[in-house]
Design an enzyme around this catalytic site. Structure first.
Site, PDB file in Angstrom:
ATOM      1  N   ARG A  50    -104.149 -54.612 -11.901  1.00  0.00           N
ATOM      2  CA  ARG A  50    -103.188 -55.036 -12.929  1.00  0.00           C
ATOM      3  C   ARG A  50    -103.887 -55.670 -14.121  1.00  0.00           C
ATOM      4  NH1 ARG A  50     -99.761 -58.838  -9.212  1.00  0.00           N
ATOM      5  NH2 ARG A  50    -101.941 -59.338  -8.799  1.00  0.00           N
ATOM      6  N   LYS A 149    -107.563 -53.138   6.375  1.00  0.00           N
ATOM      7  CA  LYS A 149    -107.036 -54.011   7.411  1.00  0.00           C
ATOM      8  C   LYS A 149    -106.831 -55.428   6.850  1.00  0.00           C
ATOM      9  CE  LYS A 149    -109.363 -56.955   8.631  1.00  0.00           C
ATOM     10  NZ  LYS A 149    -110.321 -58.001   8.238  1.00  0.00           N
ATOM     11  N   HIS A 179    -114.066 -51.739   9.361  1.00  0.00           N
ATOM     12  CA  HIS A 179    -115.448 -51.484   8.928  1.00  0.00           C
ATOM     13  C   HIS A 179    -116.456 -51.717  10.055  1.00  0.00           C
ATOM     14  CE1 HIS A 179    -115.752 -55.872   8.032  1.00  0.00           C
ATOM     15  NE2 HIS A 179    -117.044 -55.703   8.137  1.00  0.00           N
ATOM     16  N   LYS A 183    -120.442 -49.732  11.302  1.00  0.00           N
ATOM     17  CA  LYS A 183    -121.746 -50.382  11.448  1.00  0.00           C
ATOM     18  C   LYS A 183    -122.650 -49.515  12.327  1.00  0.00           C
ATOM     19  CE  LYS A 183    -120.184 -55.160  10.868  1.00  0.00           C
ATOM     20  NZ  LYS A 183    -120.972 -55.711   9.760  1.00  0.00           N
ATOM     21  N   GLU A 217    -119.541 -66.388  12.389  1.00  0.00           N
ATOM     22  CA  GLU A 217    -119.875 -66.429  10.964  1.00  0.00           C
ATOM     23  C   GLU A 217    -120.206 -67.858  10.563  1.00  0.00           C
ATOM     24  OE1 GLU A 217    -117.592 -63.542   8.380  1.00  0.00           O
ATOM     25  OE2 GLU A 217    -116.013 -64.287   9.684  1.00  0.00           O
ATOM     26  N   ASP A 236    -107.223 -61.565  11.347  1.00  0.00           N
ATOM     27  CA  ASP A 236    -108.301 -61.145  10.447  1.00  0.00           C
ATOM     28  C   ASP A 236    -109.430 -60.445  11.208  1.00  0.00           C
ATOM     29  OD1 ASP A 236    -109.569 -61.180   7.813  1.00  0.00           O
ATOM     30  OD2 ASP A 236    -110.968 -62.650   8.651  1.00  0.00           O
ATOM     31  N   HIS A 241    -111.428 -55.933  14.653  1.00  0.00           N
ATOM     32  CA  HIS A 241    -112.853 -55.717  14.937  1.00  0.00           C
ATOM     33  C   HIS A 241    -113.201 -55.969  16.417  1.00  0.00           C
ATOM     34  CE1 HIS A 241    -113.035 -55.486  10.693  1.00  0.00           C
ATOM     35  NE2 HIS A 241    -113.212 -56.754  10.430  1.00  0.00           N
ATOM     36  N   LYS A 340    -115.256 -68.933  12.001  1.00  0.00           N
ATOM     37  CA  LYS A 340    -115.961 -69.210  10.741  1.00  0.00           C
ATOM     38  C   LYS A 340    -116.603 -70.582  10.833  1.00  0.00           C
ATOM     39  CE  LYS A 340    -113.350 -66.163   7.739  1.00  0.00           C
ATOM     40  NZ  LYS A 340    -114.352 -65.112   7.491  1.00  0.00           N
TER      41      LYS A 340
HETATM   42  N1  LIG Z   1    -112.406 -59.191   0.794  1.00  0.00           N
HETATM   43  C1  LIG Z   1    -112.875 -58.831   1.993  1.00  0.00           C
HETATM   44  O1  LIG Z   1    -113.989 -59.169   2.406  1.00  0.00           O
HETATM   45  C2  LIG Z   1    -112.042 -57.979   2.869  1.00  0.00           C
HETATM   46  C3  LIG Z   1    -110.771 -57.588   2.497  1.00  0.00           C
HETATM   47  N2  LIG Z   1    -110.037 -56.779   3.303  1.00  0.00           N
HETATM   48  C4  LIG Z   1    -108.681 -56.348   2.920  1.00  0.00           C
HETATM   49  O2  LIG Z   1    -108.715 -55.673   1.670  1.00  0.00           O
HETATM   50  C5  LIG Z   1    -107.544 -55.925   0.949  1.00  0.00           C
HETATM   51  C6  LIG Z   1    -107.927 -56.525  -0.409  1.00  0.00           C
HETATM   52  O3  LIG Z   1    -108.612 -57.725  -0.202  1.00  0.00           O
HETATM   53  P1  LIG Z   1    -109.345 -58.495  -1.379  1.00  0.00           P
HETATM   54  O4  LIG Z   1    -110.109 -57.558  -2.238  1.00  0.00           O
HETATM   55  O5  LIG Z   1    -110.073 -59.596  -0.726  1.00  0.00           O
HETATM   56  O6  LIG Z   1    -108.113 -59.076  -2.195  1.00  0.00           O
HETATM   57  P2  LIG Z   1    -108.085 -59.637  -3.690  1.00  0.00           P
HETATM   58  O7  LIG Z   1    -106.947 -60.578  -3.737  1.00  0.00           O
HETATM   59  O8  LIG Z   1    -109.418 -60.072  -4.148  1.00  0.00           O
HETATM   60  O9  LIG Z   1    -107.708 -58.346  -4.559  1.00  0.00           O
HETATM   61  C7  LIG Z   1    -106.427 -57.787  -4.562  1.00  0.00           C
HETATM   62  C8  LIG Z   1    -106.431 -56.587  -5.476  1.00  0.00           C
HETATM   63  O10 LIG Z   1    -105.132 -56.012  -5.444  1.00  0.00           O
HETATM   64  C9  LIG Z   1    -104.699 -55.801  -6.780  1.00  0.00           C
HETATM   65  N3  LIG Z   1    -103.244 -55.939  -6.831  1.00  0.00           N
HETATM   66  C10 LIG Z   1    -102.500 -56.973  -6.386  1.00  0.00           C
HETATM   67  N4  LIG Z   1    -101.193 -56.732  -6.603  1.00  0.00           N
HETATM   68  C11 LIG Z   1    -101.120 -55.529  -7.206  1.00  0.00           C
HETATM   69  C12 LIG Z   1    -100.053 -54.728  -7.683  1.00  0.00           C
HETATM   70  N5  LIG Z   1     -98.781 -55.132  -7.622  1.00  0.00           N
HETATM   71  N6  LIG Z   1    -100.334 -53.543  -8.236  1.00  0.00           N
HETATM   72  C13 LIG Z   1    -101.614 -53.107  -8.346  1.00  0.00           C
HETATM   73  N7  LIG Z   1    -102.678 -53.821  -7.896  1.00  0.00           N
HETATM   74  C14 LIG Z   1    -102.426 -55.009  -7.334  1.00  0.00           C
HETATM   75  C15 LIG Z   1    -105.389 -56.882  -7.584  1.00  0.00           C
HETATM   76  O11 LIG Z   1    -105.446 -56.492  -8.926  1.00  0.00           O
HETATM   77  P3  LIG Z   1    -105.453 -57.551 -10.144  1.00  0.00           P
HETATM   78  O12 LIG Z   1    -106.153 -58.777  -9.662  1.00  0.00           O
HETATM   79  O13 LIG Z   1    -106.170 -56.851 -11.233  1.00  0.00           O
HETATM   80  O14 LIG Z   1    -104.059 -57.819 -10.412  1.00  0.00           O
HETATM   81  C16 LIG Z   1    -106.757 -56.898  -6.933  1.00  0.00           C
HETATM   82  O15 LIG Z   1    -107.550 -55.861  -7.459  1.00  0.00           O
HETATM   83  C17 LIG Z   1    -106.716 -56.884   1.812  1.00  0.00           C
HETATM   84  O16 LIG Z   1    -105.821 -56.120   2.587  1.00  0.00           O
HETATM   85  C18 LIG Z   1    -107.754 -57.521   2.713  1.00  0.00           C
HETATM   86  O17 LIG Z   1    -107.196 -57.927   3.929  1.00  0.00           O
HETATM   87  C19 LIG Z   1    -110.546 -56.296   4.480  1.00  0.00           C
HETATM   88  C20 LIG Z   1    -111.803 -56.633   4.900  1.00  0.00           C
HETATM   89  C21 LIG Z   1    -112.648 -57.543   4.162  1.00  0.00           C
HETATM   90  O1  LIG Z   2    -112.945 -57.997   7.946  1.00  0.00           O
HETATM   91  C1  LIG Z   2    -113.527 -59.046   7.772  1.00  0.00           C
HETATM   92  O2  LIG Z   2    -114.829 -59.099   8.097  1.00  0.00           O
HETATM   93  C2  LIG Z   2    -115.671 -60.117   7.564  1.00  0.00           C
HETATM   94  C3  LIG Z   2    -116.922 -60.110   8.444  1.00  0.00           C
HETATM   95  O3  LIG Z   2    -117.548 -58.882   8.309  1.00  0.00           O
HETATM   96  P1  LIG Z   2    -119.113 -58.733   8.552  1.00  0.00           P
HETATM   97  O4  LIG Z   2    -119.366 -57.285   8.324  1.00  0.00           O
HETATM   98  O5  LIG Z   2    -119.789 -59.629   7.558  1.00  0.00           O
HETATM   99  O6  LIG Z   2    -119.375 -59.159   9.944  1.00  0.00           O
HETATM  100  C4  LIG Z   2    -115.009 -61.467   7.570  1.00  0.00           C
HETATM  101  O7  LIG Z   2    -115.813 -62.410   6.905  1.00  0.00           O
HETATM  102  C5  LIG Z   2    -113.666 -61.361   6.881  1.00  0.00           C
HETATM  103  O8  LIG Z   2    -112.982 -62.607   6.994  1.00  0.00           O
HETATM  104  C6  LIG Z   2    -112.814 -60.283   7.488  1.00  0.00           C
HETATM  105  O9  LIG Z   2    -111.662 -60.049   6.673  1.00  0.00           O
END
Ligand SMILES: NC(=O)C1=CN([C@@H]2O[C@H](COP(=O)(O)OP(=O)(O)OC[C@H]3O[C@@H](n4cnc5c(N)ncnc54)[C@H](OP(=O)(O)O)[C@@H]3O)[C@@H](O)[C@H]2O)C=CC1
Ligand SMILES: O=C1O[C@H](COP(=O)(O)O)[C@@H](O)[C@H](O)[C@H]1O
Length: 492
Positions: A50, A149, A179, A183, A217, A236, A241, A340
Site C-alpha cells: 500500500r 504461515k 520454510h 532447510k 532462538e 507462530d 515448524h 524466544k
Molecule cells: N517476518 C517474518 O520473519 C515472517 C513472516 N511470516 C508471515 O508473513 C506474513 C507477512 O509478515 P511480515 O512481512 O512480517 O509483515 P509486515 O507487517 O512487515 O508486512 C505486511 C505487508 O502486508 C502489506 N499489506 C498490509 N495490508 C495490506 C492491504 N490491505 N493490501 C495490500 N497490502 C497490504 C503491507 O504493505 P504496506 O506496509 O506497504 O501497507 C506489508 O508489505 C505474515 O503472515 C507472517 O506471519 C512468516 C514467517 C516469518
Molecule cells: O516462522 C518463523 O520463524 C522464525 C525462525 O526461523 P529460523 O529459520 O530463523 O529458525 C521465527 O523467528 C519467527 O518468529 C517465525 O514467524
C-alpha cells in the site's frame, strides 16, 4: 551453475512486498538465486504494497535489505544489476479492485509465463486477494499461489481461508509454505532415514526411548510485536515448524519422494497423535514468557518492555509432550519446545536410544548413557551419533561417550542455500512436496486446538523465565516427571 532444472520463465508477484518477510527473506533468496544463475532470463518480480513508493525507492529498499541480510555472501554489481532489472513496484490495496486491473495490465504483457502470487501478508487478507485475482481474470492454468504461515489463527479460521482460496485455485495450485521444510538439514533428515539402510531397522519403539525437538532462538519479537502478541509461540512456531519436524521423524517410508506420497505419510502421523484432554494439556504442556535477562553478556529486555505494554498473556515459550499412537511409536514420547530469548540459538532433533539390553561393562556405575543421535538443523548443521567407546589404555575397561561427527560445512564446502531459495523455485516448478497440503494443515490445527483453548482460558499458568535461560522451570519439570532431561545442545 545454470538455470535451475524445471524452472520456466515466470512472473513473481509479491503481496506484502514492502513487509519484513519480503525484505529480509524473499528478496535476498531471489538475489541468491540470481547470483547462482538459477533464474531464467525472461522472469520478473513485481512487488505490491500500500505504501506510495516509486520503483527507484523500492529498489533502494530491497538493496538495503540485501546488503544487510546477505552480509556473509556479498553480491557483485553485475548480479545486482541483473536482479534489479527484474524488479518493479506497484502500489496496491487488497480492497481496491481497480489496483488489480493495473496488475492485470502488467501481467497481460507476459501471458505465456508461469505466474506465482506470493501472499506475504496476514492470512486474513488471503481470501480477499484470491477473489480479487479471480475477478481481475489473472489466474491462468500455469498460476500458483503461495500462502505464508500461520494460515489462520485456529482450525475454524484455517478452514475458512482454505475454503476461500479453494474457490479460485485448484489444490495443486496452492503452496502453503513452511520454510522449515526448505532447510537443507530438514530435507537431509528424510535422506538420512530413507537413503541409508542403517537407521530404518532401529527407528521404532523397540530401540528408541524418546525424541526431543528443540527450536531455540535468542531474538525477541524484533519489531513484529503487533503480529506476535496476537499469535504467540504455539501458533507462530509449534503448530507449523515443530509439528512438521515431528512428522518427518515419525512418518513411515513413503513409496516415492513425491508430493502425494510424502504428504500422505505426514498426514497419517498427525492423525495418529493422541488427542489431548484438558487434564493432558495441564500435565503435558508448558507456556512461558520472557522477562529481562542477559544473553552473551548483554542485558536483554523483557517481553512487555519489548512491546512497551503493561500486560500480555501471550506465550513466547511453548513446550509439550506428544504421543504418536501407532505400532512404530507406541510408548515413545515426543518432547517439543520452542522459545524466544533463550540462552543460545539452536535447532535440533535428538533421538534417544534405549540402553543395551544387558550391560556387561557396568555402564551405569560409570555414568554411561545410551546412544543418542543428534540431528543439528542450525547452526553448524550436521549429525552426531553419541557412542560409548573404550578409553585407550592398558588398565581395566574404562568407558566414555564419544561423538561420531558429520559436519555438513566440513564435507560440503559450498554455501548452504537459504530455505526460501529452494521453496520459491519449487513453487515456480509446481512441485509441492515440501509444502503443506490442506488436510495436513487442518489436522495439525485440530491437534493443537485443545491447547489453544485451555491456554486461552488460563488453565495452564503462564510461567515467566529470565532471558538467557532455557525457558521456565515448568519446562524442566515436564521432563523431570518422566525422569528425563532436555538436551541443551552442549554435550560432546
Ligand atoms: N517476518 C517474518 O520473519 C515472517 C513472516 N511470516 C508471515 O508473513 C506474513 C507477512 O509478515 P511480515 O512481512 O512480517 O509483515 P509486515 O507487517 O512487515 O508486512 C505486511 C505487508 O502486508 C502489506 N499489506 C498490509 N495490508 C495490506 C492491504 N490491505 N493490501 C495490500 N497490502 C497490504 C503491507 O504493505 P504496506 O506496509 O506497504 O501497507 C506489508 O508489505 C505474515 O503472515 C507472517 O506471519 C512468516 C514467517 C516469518
Ligand atoms: O516462522 C518463523 O520463524 C522464525 C525462525 O526461523 P529460523 O529459520 O530463523 O529458525 C521465527 O523467528 C519467527 O518468529 C517465525 O514467524
Amino acid at each position: 551453475m545454470s538455470i535451475a532444472l524445471g524452472v520456466k520463465p515466470f512472473e513473481f508477484v509479491v503481496f506484502g512486498g514492502t513487509g519484513d518477510l519480503a525484505i529480509r527473506k524473499l528478496m535476498p533468496a531471489l538475489l541468491f538465486s540470481e547470483c547462482d544463475k538459477r533464474l531464467p532470463e525472461e522472469s520478473d518480480i513485481i512487488a505490491l504494497g500500500r505504501s506510495d513508493l516509486s520503483r527507484d525507492d523500492y529498489i533502494a529498499m530491497v538493496r538495503a535489505g540485501c546488503v544487510k541480510h546477505m552480509a556473509d555472501y556479498p553480491f557483485s554489481d553485475a548480479d545486482w544489476d541483473a536482479f534489479s532489472r527484474r524488479l518493479s513496484y506497484l502500489q496496491l490495496d487488497a480492497d481496491n479492485g481497480h489496483d488489480f486491473l493495473k496488475l492485470k495490465e502488467i501481467l497481460d504483457r507476459r501471458r505465456d509465463r508461469v505466474r506465482v502470487f506470493y501472499l506475504a501478508t496476514h492470512s486474513d487478507l488471503f481470501g480477499k486477494i484470491g477473489d480479487q485475482l479471480h475477478a481481475a481474470g489473472v489466474i491462468t492454468d500455469e498460476t500458483r499461489i503461495v500462502l505464508e504461515k500461520p494460515l489462520g489463527m485456529d482450525l475454524a479460521t484455517a478452514k475458512q481461508v482454505n475454503e476461500q482460496i479453494g474457490r479460485n485455485f485448484r489444490e495443486d495450485q496452492i503452496f502453503r509454505i513452511d520454510h522449515y521444510l526448505g532447510k537443507e538439514t530438514v530435507q537431509n533428515l528424510m535422506v538420512l532415514r530413507f537413503g541409508n539402510s542403517l537407521f530404518e531397522p532401529v527407528w521404532h519403539h523397540g530401540m528408541i526411548d524418546s525424541v526431543q525437538i528443540t527450536v531455540a532462538e535468542t531474538i525477541g519479537v524484533e519489531g513484529r510485536g503487533d503480529y506476535y502478541d496476537k499469535s504467540g509461540a504455539l501458533r507462530d512456531m509449534m503448530q507449523n515448524h515443530l509439528m512438521q519436524l515431528l512428522c518427518l521423524v515419525a512418518m513411515e517410508p513413503p513409496a516415492h519422494f513425491d508430493q502425494d506420497d510424502v504428504r500422505d505419510e505426514k498426514l497419517k502421523v498427525l492423525k495418529s497423535l493422541r488427542p489431548l484432554s484438558d487434564a493432558d494439556v495441564a500435565d503435558k504442556t508448558v507456556r512461558g514468557q520472557y522477562e529481562p535477562g542477559a544473553i552473551g553478556g548483554l542485558a536483554t529486555p523483557g517481553y512487555l518492555d519489548d512491546l512497551a505494554i503493561g500486560e500480555s498473556q501471550t506465550e513466547t515459550f511453548a513446550a509439550l509432550k506428544a504421543e504418536v499412537e501407532n505400532w512404530r511409536w507406541t510408548g515413545v514420547p515426543f518432547y517439543l519446545r520452542t522459545g524466544k530469548r533463550l540462552r543460545r540459538k539452536f535447532s535440533e532433533i535428538v533421538i534417544q536410544f534405549k540402553p543395551v539390553p544387558h550391560p556387561i561393562f557396568n555402564q551405569a556405575a560409570r555414568g554411561i548413557k545410551a546412544n543418542r543421535l543428534i540431528i543439528r538443523l542450525q547452526p553448524d548443521e550436521g549429525i552426531k551419533l553419541i557412542m560409548t567407546s573404550k578409553v585407550p589404555g592398558p588398565g581395566g575397561i574404562r568407558l566414555q561417550q564419544t561423538p561420531l561427527n558429520l559436519s555438513f560445512s566440513d564435507v560440503f564446502r559450498s554455501r548452504s542455500p537459504e530455505a526460501y531459495e529452494r521453496l520459491i523455485l519449487d513453487a515456480v516448478r509446481g512441485n509441492s512436496t515440501l509444502f503443506m497440503r490442506r488436510d495436513e494443515l487442518e489436522a495439525s490445527w485440530a491437534w493443537i486446538e485443545p491447547i489453544l483453548d485451555a491456554w486461552q482460558e488460563d488453565q495452564v499458568e503462564l510461567s515467566p523465565y529470565q532471558g538467557g535461560t532455557m525457558g521456565p522451570n515448568a519446562s524442566t519439570a515436564l521432563m523431570a516427571r518422566d525422569n528425563r532431561t532436555w538436551h541443551d545442545g552442549e554435550e560432546t
